[in-house]
Write an enzyme that holds these catalytic residues in place. Structure first.
Site, mmCIF file in Angstrom:
data_model
loop_
_atom_site.group_PDB
_atom_site.id
_atom_site.type_symbol
_atom_site.label_atom_id
_atom_site.label_comp_id
_atom_site.label_asym_id
_atom_site.label_seq_id
_atom_site.Cartn_x
_atom_site.Cartn_y
_atom_site.Cartn_z
ATOM 1 N N LYS A 189 1.565 -3.117 5.112
ATOM 2 C CA LYS A 189 0.632 -3.973 4.555
ATOM 3 C C LYS A 189 1.276 -4.890 3.225
ATOM 4 O O LYS A 189 2.154 -4.104 2.339
ATOM 5 C CB LYS A 189 -0.863 -3.308 3.912
ATOM 6 C CG LYS A 189 -1.641 -4.041 3.284
ATOM 7 C CD LYS A 189 -2.978 -3.075 3.175
ATOM 8 C CE LYS A 189 -3.948 -3.810 2.731
ATOM 9 N NZ LYS A 189 -4.057 -4.433 1.378
ATOM 10 N N GLU A 248 -2.659 -12.719 -7.412
ATOM 11 C CA GLU A 248 -3.579 -11.783 -8.026
ATOM 12 C C GLU A 248 -3.018 -11.760 -9.424
ATOM 13 O O GLU A 248 -3.893 -11.834 -10.262
ATOM 14 C CB GLU A 248 -3.323 -10.292 -7.311
ATOM 15 C CG GLU A 248 -3.917 -10.296 -6.047
ATOM 16 C CD GLU A 248 -3.465 -8.841 -5.321
ATOM 17 O OE1 GLU A 248 -4.336 -8.607 -4.239
ATOM 18 O OE2 GLU A 248 -2.845 -8.057 -5.505
ATOM 19 N N SER A 297 1.025 -1.025 -0.045
ATOM 20 C CA SER A 297 0.028 -0.033 0.004
ATOM 21 C C SER A 297 0.948 1.217 0.027
ATOM 22 O O SER A 297 1.848 1.233 0.664
ATOM 23 C CB SER A 297 -0.865 0.140 1.365
ATOM 24 O OG SER A 297 -1.490 1.325 1.406
#
Length: 467
Positions: free
Chosen positions: A319, A326, A313
């Site tokens: 994070k 993905e 992030s």
């Protein structure tokens, strides 16, 4: 900045071509006519026409149709094209004439220019380089050749590597029991090894599906020429061509049993694309399972921790996201989309010719390349290195009320449901509640509710349906 030009001529007249270009007038017209996407053909679809021309030159020389010195020069020039030495001279957009005539003539003109320089005398792109051939059989042949080689050289080894990595982790985690899930809800326990065995089998089935397509992929249209009748080709050209191509590539290519089908339809390409789609679906399932197992680390499942590869992030410090799964899911979506386009293109065989060949070639090779690349990433940067959060798994497993299913043969479904509801409502382990609500001895309950034992299968009776 100024660019120097030379004047080239074809059957439609004169036009300017960049002075440095190996291509000629027909290629330049295609460059001018199709400024559509900026996408040029992939490496494999430059190499394949080079291999096709190389094999054709050998065949015409063996059949005594082409002067040996010219044939040798064409063969040498085509080999350079196949090896990637002149990729900058293949500038035509993917979205062009549907037969791929522009693509074929681009190769013919480049090879003719290289052959002429080698011989120090003119070599004609149509009469000599294209001897015994037509775009209408050469491009379908190049599609099959490029796809077959890409499968063997890239995708099949990548999937085999993924299978092997899965098998290694499957064996390593054979004794790690976790909560099974159906409908994303807690279900009976499984081992992580069993979960990975399902993924492994998906990949093994994908490899088997790809192998099943190969006999039709290795059957080539070359020799059918313009409409399938073989006009302007020696009767033995198709067979000799396949023998030479097999010698060059080490792949057992054969003449198509029916040239009319091979020119007018792209059913083998559609079939292969469908199998690539199945592989994509398998990879998306694996990727999504990994994402869910990795979710958290506090508010999600948190069963595993994928390798931390990059910051997740720009605003939330610390994070870390499941980036490889993905990327895998996005590749799968792209391959499924490519398959839809290939399916539509496969329907575009009008009488004796399909007229969406460049699109089929581009999407087919793109799907193979994407799947090969992401399969290795998934194996090496996600599956090989994930860590199991055993304490988190054990905590959830101990509180799983669905374990009561194992008591069905002893106490019945209705009593089991009451125990499960009570355990869930009270937030207590199922064994404690079962001890209070049944007359079963503690030792028997411990044996019946042993999660590891419950992963070993076997019919123990009971009632109720799945889910």
């Amino acid at each position: 900045m100024t660019t120097s030009f030379r004047v080239e001529r074809d059957s439609m007249g004169e036009l300017k071509v960049p002075a440095h270009a190996l291509w000629g007038a027909q290629t330049q017209r295609a460059v001018d006519n199709f400024p559509v996407s900026g996408l040029t053909r992939p490496r494999g679809f430059i190499a394949a026409p080079g291999l096709v021309t190389q094999a054709a030159a050998r065949a015409t020389r063996r059949l005594g149709l082409l002067d040996p010195k010219v044939a040798e020069a064409v063969e040498a020039a085509a080999a350079e094209v196949a090896a990637g030495r002149h990729d900058a001279h293949f500038p035509i957009d993917v979205f062009q004439t549907g037969s791929g005539t522009s693509t074929n003539m681009n190769a013919n003109e480049v090879i003719a220019a290289l052959s002429s320089a080698r011989l120090k005398s003119p070599v004609h792109p149509n009469d000599q380089v294209n001897m015994g051939q037509s775009s209408n059989d050469s491009i379908p042949t190049a599609i099959h050749v490029s796809a077959a080689l890409a499968l063997r050289q890239a995708l099949v080894p990548a999937l085999a590597h993924l299978r092997d990595v899965l098998l290694g982790r499957e064996r390593e985690l054979a004794g790690t029991v976790t909560t099974g899930r159906t409908h994303l809800m807690d279900a009976m326990p499984v081992t992580l090894g069993q979960e990975l065995s399902g993924w492994r089998t998906q990949i093994e089935n994908g490899l088997a599906r790809l192998a099943s397509v190969e006999p039709r992929l290795l059957a080539l249209a070359q020799g059918g020429t313009a409409v399938g009748t073989g006009i302007n080709a020696h009767p033995q050209f198709g067979r000799r061509f396949c023998e030479e191509l097999a010698a060059i590539t080490g792949v057992a290519f054969v003449p198509a049993p029916n040239y009319f089908e091979a020119l007018s339809a792209q059913d083998a390409a559609v079939e292969l694309s469908g199998q690539l789609k199945v592989v994509a679906v398998s990879l998306m399932k694996i990727a999504n399972d990994l994402r869910l197992m990795n979710s958290g680390p506090l508010a999600g499942l948190g069963e595993i921790s994928l390798p931390a590869l990059q910051a997740g992030s720009s605003i939330m410090p610390g994070k870390v996201n499941p980036v490889i799964p993905e990327a895998t899911a996005m590749v799968a979506a792209q391959v499924i989309g490519n398959d839809t386009a290939i399916t539509i293109a496969g329907q575009s065989g009008n009488f004796q010719l399909n007229v969406m060949l460049p699109l089929i070639a581009h999407n087919l090779l793109a799907s193979i390349s994407l799947l090969a690349n992401v399969s290795r990433l998934l194996a090496d940067r996600a599956i090989a290195g994930f860590k199991v959060n055993e304490a988190r798994i054990a905590e959830a497993l101990d509180r799983n009320p669905i374990l009561v299913t194992a008591l069905n043969p002893v106490i019945g479904y209705e009593k089991g449901a009451a125990i499960a509801k009570a355990a869930y409502a009270q937030g207590r382990p199922i064994r404690e509640v079962a001890r209070e609500m049944t007359q079963l001895p503690a030792a028997e309950l411990d044996k019946l509710l042993d999660p590891a034992e419950l992963t070993r299968g076997g019919v123990k009776g009971g009632t109720g349906s799945g889910g």
